[in-house]
Design a protein around this motif. Structure first.
Motif, PDB file in Angstrom:
ATOM      1  N   ILE A   1     -45.702  67.650   6.728  1.00  0.00           N
ATOM      2  CA  ILE A   1     -44.628  67.388   7.696  1.00  0.00           C
ATOM      3  C   ILE A   1     -43.655  68.567   7.773  1.00  0.00           C
ATOM      4  CG2 ILE A   1     -42.644  65.883   8.167  1.00  0.00           C
ATOM      5  CD1 ILE A   1     -44.293  63.552   6.987  1.00  0.00           C
ATOM      6  N   THR A   2     -43.150  68.974   6.610  1.00  0.00           N
ATOM      7  CA  THR A   2     -42.157  70.059   6.620  1.00  0.00           C
ATOM      8  C   THR A   2     -42.773  71.398   7.047  1.00  0.00           C
ATOM      9  OG1 THR A   2     -40.838  68.898   4.999  1.00  0.00           O
ATOM     10  CG2 THR A   2     -40.436  71.255   5.214  1.00  0.00           C
ATOM     11  N   PRO A   3     -43.929  71.800   6.491  1.00  0.00           N
ATOM     12  CA  PRO A   3     -44.504  73.081   6.954  1.00  0.00           C
ATOM     13  C   PRO A   3     -44.788  73.100   8.466  1.00  0.00           C
ATOM     14  CG  PRO A   3     -45.654  72.295   4.989  1.00  0.00           C
ATOM     15  CD  PRO A   3     -44.669  71.249   5.348  1.00  0.00           C
TER      16      PRO A   3
ATOM     17  N   ALA B   1     -38.858  56.270   9.848  1.00  0.00           N
ATOM     18  CA  ALA B   1     -37.711  56.370   8.927  1.00  0.00           C
ATOM     19  C   ALA B   1     -38.093  57.182   7.684  1.00  0.00           C
ATOM     20  CB  ALA B   1     -37.247  54.968   8.540  1.00  0.00           C
ATOM     21  N   GLU B   2     -39.317  56.950   7.184  1.00  0.00           N
ATOM     22  CA  GLU B   2     -39.764  57.725   6.009  1.00  0.00           C
ATOM     23  C   GLU B   2     -39.952  59.197   6.362  1.00  0.00           C
ATOM     24  OE1 GLU B   2     -42.969  55.759   3.441  1.00  0.00           O
ATOM     25  OE2 GLU B   2     -42.968  54.569   5.279  1.00  0.00           O
ATOM     26  N   ILE B   3     -40.484  59.447   7.549  1.00  0.00           N
ATOM     27  CA  ILE B   3     -40.707  60.839   7.971  1.00  0.00           C
ATOM     28  C   ILE B   3     -39.355  61.554   8.064  1.00  0.00           C
ATOM     29  CG2 ILE B   3     -41.522  62.311   9.879  1.00  0.00           C
ATOM     30  CD1 ILE B   3     -43.605  60.050  10.488  1.00  0.00           C
ATOM     31  N   ARG B   4     -38.383  60.845   8.588  1.00  0.00           N
ATOM     32  CA  ARG B   4     -37.038  61.416   8.717  1.00  0.00           C
ATOM     33  C   ARG B   4     -36.456  61.730   7.338  1.00  0.00           C
ATOM     34  NH1 ARG B   4     -32.396  58.611  10.160  1.00  0.00           N
ATOM     35  NH2 ARG B   4     -33.584  56.739  10.652  1.00  0.00           N
ATOM     36  N   GLU B   5     -36.720  60.840   6.394  1.00  0.00           N
ATOM     37  CA  GLU B   5     -36.204  61.063   5.039  1.00  0.00           C
ATOM     38  C   GLU B   5     -36.846  62.314   4.414  1.00  0.00           C
ATOM     39  OE1 GLU B   5     -36.182  57.465   2.726  1.00  0.00           O
ATOM     40  OE2 GLU B   5     -35.979  58.684   0.901  1.00  0.00           O
ATOM     41  N   ILE B   6     -38.174  62.422   4.593  1.00  0.00           N
ATOM     42  CA  ILE B   6     -38.866  63.608   4.063  1.00  0.00           C
ATOM     43  C   ILE B   6     -38.242  64.874   4.665  1.00  0.00           C
ATOM     44  CG2 ILE B   6     -41.080  64.872   4.111  1.00  0.00           C
ATOM     45  CD1 ILE B   6     -42.478  62.099   3.992  1.00  0.00           C
ATOM     46  N   LEU B   7     -38.019  64.831   5.976  1.00  0.00           N
ATOM     47  CA  LEU B   7     -37.491  66.019   6.652  1.00  0.00           C
ATOM     48  C   LEU B   7     -36.057  66.317   6.242  1.00  0.00           C
ATOM     49  CD1 LEU B   7     -39.057  65.416  10.170  1.00  0.00           C
ATOM     50  CD2 LEU B   7     -39.415  67.440   8.757  1.00  0.00           C
ATOM     51  N   SER B   8     -35.258  65.264   6.081  1.00  0.00           N
ATOM     52  CA  SER B   8     -33.869  65.574   5.730  1.00  0.00           C
ATOM     53  C   SER B   8     -33.756  66.015   4.273  1.00  0.00           C
ATOM     54  CB  SER B   8     -32.914  64.423   6.075  1.00  0.00           C
ATOM     55  OG  SER B   8     -33.383  63.246   5.520  1.00  0.00           O
ATOM     56  N   ASN B   9     -34.693  65.593   3.428  1.00  0.00           N
ATOM     57  CA  ASN B   9     -34.699  66.095   2.050  1.00  0.00           C
ATOM     58  C   ASN B   9     -35.037  67.577   1.993  1.00  0.00           C
ATOM     59  OD1 ASN B   9     -33.980  63.737   0.854  1.00  0.00           O
ATOM     60  ND2 ASN B   9     -36.081  63.024   0.534  1.00  0.00           N
ATOM     61  N   THR B  10     -35.884  68.027   2.913  1.00  0.00           N
ATOM     62  CA  THR B  10     -36.318  69.426   2.841  1.00  0.00           C
ATOM     63  C   THR B  10     -35.514  70.342   3.777  1.00  0.00           C
ATOM     64  OG1 THR B  10     -38.028  68.826   4.444  1.00  0.00           O
ATOM     65  CG2 THR B  10     -38.697  68.966   2.139  1.00  0.00           C
TER      66      THR B  10
ATOM     67  N   TRP C   1     -34.256  64.074  17.112  1.00  0.00           N
ATOM     68  CA  TRP C   1     -33.308  64.371  16.034  1.00  0.00           C
ATOM     69  C   TRP C   1     -33.131  65.881  15.980  1.00  0.00           C
ATOM     70  CZ3 TRP C   1     -31.116  60.395  13.131  1.00  0.00           C
ATOM     71  CH2 TRP C   1     -31.637  59.120  13.413  1.00  0.00           C
ATOM     72  N   GLU C   2     -32.010  66.304  15.398  1.00  0.00           N
ATOM     73  CA  GLU C   2     -31.725  67.731  15.356  1.00  0.00           C
ATOM     74  C   GLU C   2     -31.267  68.136  13.966  1.00  0.00           C
ATOM     75  OE1 GLU C   2     -29.952  69.401  19.353  1.00  0.00           O
ATOM     76  OE2 GLU C   2     -28.450  69.463  17.740  1.00  0.00           O
ATOM     77  N   THR C   3     -31.714  69.298  13.512  1.00  0.00           N
ATOM     78  CA  THR C   3     -31.216  69.808  12.225  1.00  0.00           C
ATOM     79  C   THR C   3     -29.829  70.428  12.460  1.00  0.00           C
ATOM     80  OG1 THR C   3     -32.046  72.050  12.524  1.00  0.00           O
ATOM     81  CG2 THR C   3     -33.579  70.463  11.565  1.00  0.00           C
ATOM     82  N   GLU C   4     -29.198  70.832  11.378  1.00  0.00           N
ATOM     83  CA  GLU C   4     -27.875  71.456  11.516  1.00  0.00           C
ATOM     84  C   GLU C   4     -27.951  72.803  12.229  1.00  0.00           C
ATOM     85  OE1 GLU C   4     -26.164  71.083   7.496  1.00  0.00           O
ATOM     86  OE2 GLU C   4     -24.915  69.571   8.520  1.00  0.00           O
ATOM     87  N   HIS C   5     -29.173  73.371  12.314  1.00  0.00           N
ATOM     88  CA  HIS C   5     -29.329  74.649  13.023  1.00  0.00           C
ATOM     89  C   HIS C   5     -29.756  74.435  14.468  1.00  0.00           C
ATOM     90  CE1 HIS C   5     -29.007  76.439   9.085  1.00  0.00           C
ATOM     91  NE2 HIS C   5     -30.001  75.659   8.667  1.00  0.00           N
ATOM     92  N   GLY C   6     -29.732  73.182  14.909  1.00  0.00           N
ATOM     93  CA  GLY C   6     -30.052  72.905  16.310  1.00  0.00           C
ATOM     94  C   GLY C   6     -31.555  72.815  16.594  1.00  0.00           C
TER      95      GLY C   6
END
Ligand code: SAM
Ligand code: SF4
Ligand code: SF4
Length: 334
Positions: free
Chosen positions: A175-177, A212-221, A240-245
Motif C-alpha cells: 500500500i505505502t510503496p 479504514a484499515e488502509i487509511r490507518e496503514i497509510l497514516s502510520n507511514t 484523502w490528502e496527506t499533509e503535503h497535499g
C-alpha cells in the motif's frame, strides 16, 4: 432529456466491456482454474463490433451520459482499440472518455489512444514487489512494464489514476510503496476493497481489508490524512490528502456502499446491458440491433430498462441470500 431510475438515480456513466479475454489471470478476477485453456470465451461473432458499440452509445448520450469508460477483460488486447475511441469521440467532443487497463500494453498504445481522443486511463497495479505482482496477476509480466505504461501515458498527456485491490495477508505491504510511486508521478492511487463480484474468486469477508484499515496503514507511514470532498456524489472514491497535499482515494464498496449515488450502466462484450455490477443477468441489446432496431427503438428499450432499475446490491448484500450466478467482472467490465 436525461432519465432517472426508480430510486431517482440518473444515467450518467457507461462502462463498455470490449472483450472478455485478458492477458492476466488475477486470482481475484479470472483464476486460472476457472479461466484456463478449456474456458469458453465469447466467439468473435458474438462480440459487439465497434460500429454496434457506437450505435448503442449514441442512443444513450441524449439520456444523460457524461462519462464513458472502456474496460474488459483487458481492453488493450482488442485489435485497433483506438479506432473505437475515435468513433466515440466523434459522437461528443465534450464527453469524459476513460479506459481501465492492467497497463502492460499501455506503453505501446498510449500515444495513439491520446490522439484518438482518450482523456484518462486508470491503471491497475496491485504490487510493486516483483514476485507478488506475478503471483497476484498470475502473469509473467512485471510491475516495471506497468510503470513504463504509466510514465508513457503521462508523457503523452493522458490523465492517470492507479487502482490497487487490497487483500488481507497478501498485499497490505504494497500500500505505502504504491502510494509513494504515485506521489512521485503526481497521480492519485486508489485503494479498493476486495469485492464479492462473480462466483469464482473465493471471496470471503475475512480477506477484505477495509478502507479504514488502509487509511490507518497509510497514516502510520505517511502521516495524518485529511478528508477532502470529491467533485461529484457519484464518484466512487472517497478522497484523502496527506499533509503535503498528495491525494489518495479509497473505494469502500464493501464497508461503505455507495449505491444511493450509483449512476452506472454496463455493456458486456456481447452486448447486454447490466444495471448493477452484481446483476445475475443483463438485457440483450445486441439482438435488438442485429434484428434492425433503429436509434429510437434502442432509446425506448434503454429508457424502459433504466427507469425500472432498483439495484442496490452493496447496500443489501448482508440482508439478501447471495444470488447463485453473479456475472463475472471480466465479462461485465470492472
Ligand atoms: N483488465 C483491466 C484492469 O485490470 O484494469 C480492466 C478490467 S478489470 C475487471 C477492472 C478493475 O476491476 C481492475 O482495477 C481490477 O483490479 C478490479 N477488480 C477485479 N476484480 C475485483 C474484485 N473482486 N474486487 C475489487 N476489484 C476488482
Ligand atoms: Fe484481467 Fe483486469 Fe481481471 Fe486482472 S483484473 S484478470 S487484468 S480483467
Ligand atoms: Fe451500483 Fe450495484 Fe455497485 Fe450498488 S452494488 S454501487 S447499484 S453497481
Amino acid at each position: 432529456m436525461s432519465i432517472a431510475d426508480s430510486l431517482g438515480r440518473p444515467l450518467r456513466d457507461l462502462r463498455i466491456s470490449v472483450t472478455d479475454r485478458c492477458n492476466f489471470r488475477c486470482r481475484y478476477c479470472m483464476p486460472r482454474e476457472h479461466f484456463g485453456t478449456d474456458h469458453e470465451f465469447l466467439a468473435r461473432e458474438d462480440i459487439l463490433s465497434y460500429e454496434e458499440i457506437t450505435t448503442i452509445t449514441a442512443a444513450m448520450i441524449p439520456l444523460g451520459l457524461s462519462k464513458i469508460r472502456i474496460t474488459g477483460g483487458e481492453p488493450l488486447i482488442r485489435k485497433d482499440i483506438a479506432r473505437l475511441i475515435e468513433m466515440l469521440r466523434a459522437l461528443d467532443a465534450g464527453m469524459d472518455l476513460a479506459l481501465t487497463t492492467n497497463g502492460v500494453l499501455l506503453k505501446r498504445h498510449a500515444k495513439t489512444l491520446k490522439h484518438a481522443g482518450l482523456n484518462r486511463v486508470t491503471v491497475s497495479l496491485d504490487a510493486l514487489d516483483a514476485a507478488l505482482f506475478q503471483t497476484m496477476g498470475d502473469t509473467e509480466h512485471t510491475a516495471d512494464d506497468v510503470l513504463a505504461g504509466i510514465d508513457e501515458a503521462l508523457k503523452v498527456g493522458l490523465k492517470v489514476k492507479v487502482n490497487t485491490v487490497v487483500q488481507r495477508n497478501l498485499n497490505e505491504s504494497q500500500i505505502t510503496p504504491i502510494a509513494q510511486a504515485c506521489f512521485e508521478r503526481k497521480i492519485t492511487p486508489r485503494f479498493i476493497e476486495f469485492m464479492d463480484v462473480g462466483s469464482t474468486n473465493q471471496w470471503n469477508y475475512d480477506s477484505v481489508v477495509s478502507g479504514a484499515e488502509i487509511r490507518e496503514i497509510l497514516s502510520n507511514t505517511l502521516g495524518p490524512l485529511h478528508s477532502v470532498s470529491t467533485g461529484h456524489p457519484s464518484d466512487v472514491a472517497k478522497l484523502w490528502e496527506t499533509e503535503h497535499g498528495e491525494e489518495i482515494g479509497l473505494i469502500q464498496s464493501v464497508t461503505s456502499p455507495f449505491c444511493g449515488d450509483c449512476s452506472r450502466a454496463r455493456i458486456s462484450a456481447n452486448g447486454s446491458i447490466y444495471t448493477c455490477l452484481f446483476a445475475t443477468e443483463g438485457q440483450d441489446l445486441r439482438s435488438l440491433l442485429r434484428f434492425g432496431a433503429g436509434k429510437q427503438d434502442l432509446d425506448q428499450a434503454i429508457r424502459s430498462i433504466w427507469t425500472s432499475r432498483k439495484d442496490r446490491y452493496s447496500e443489501t448484500r448482508t440482508e439478501l441470500s447471495q444470488p447463485k450466478s453473479k456475472v463475472e467482472m471480466s465479462f461485465i467490465g470492472g
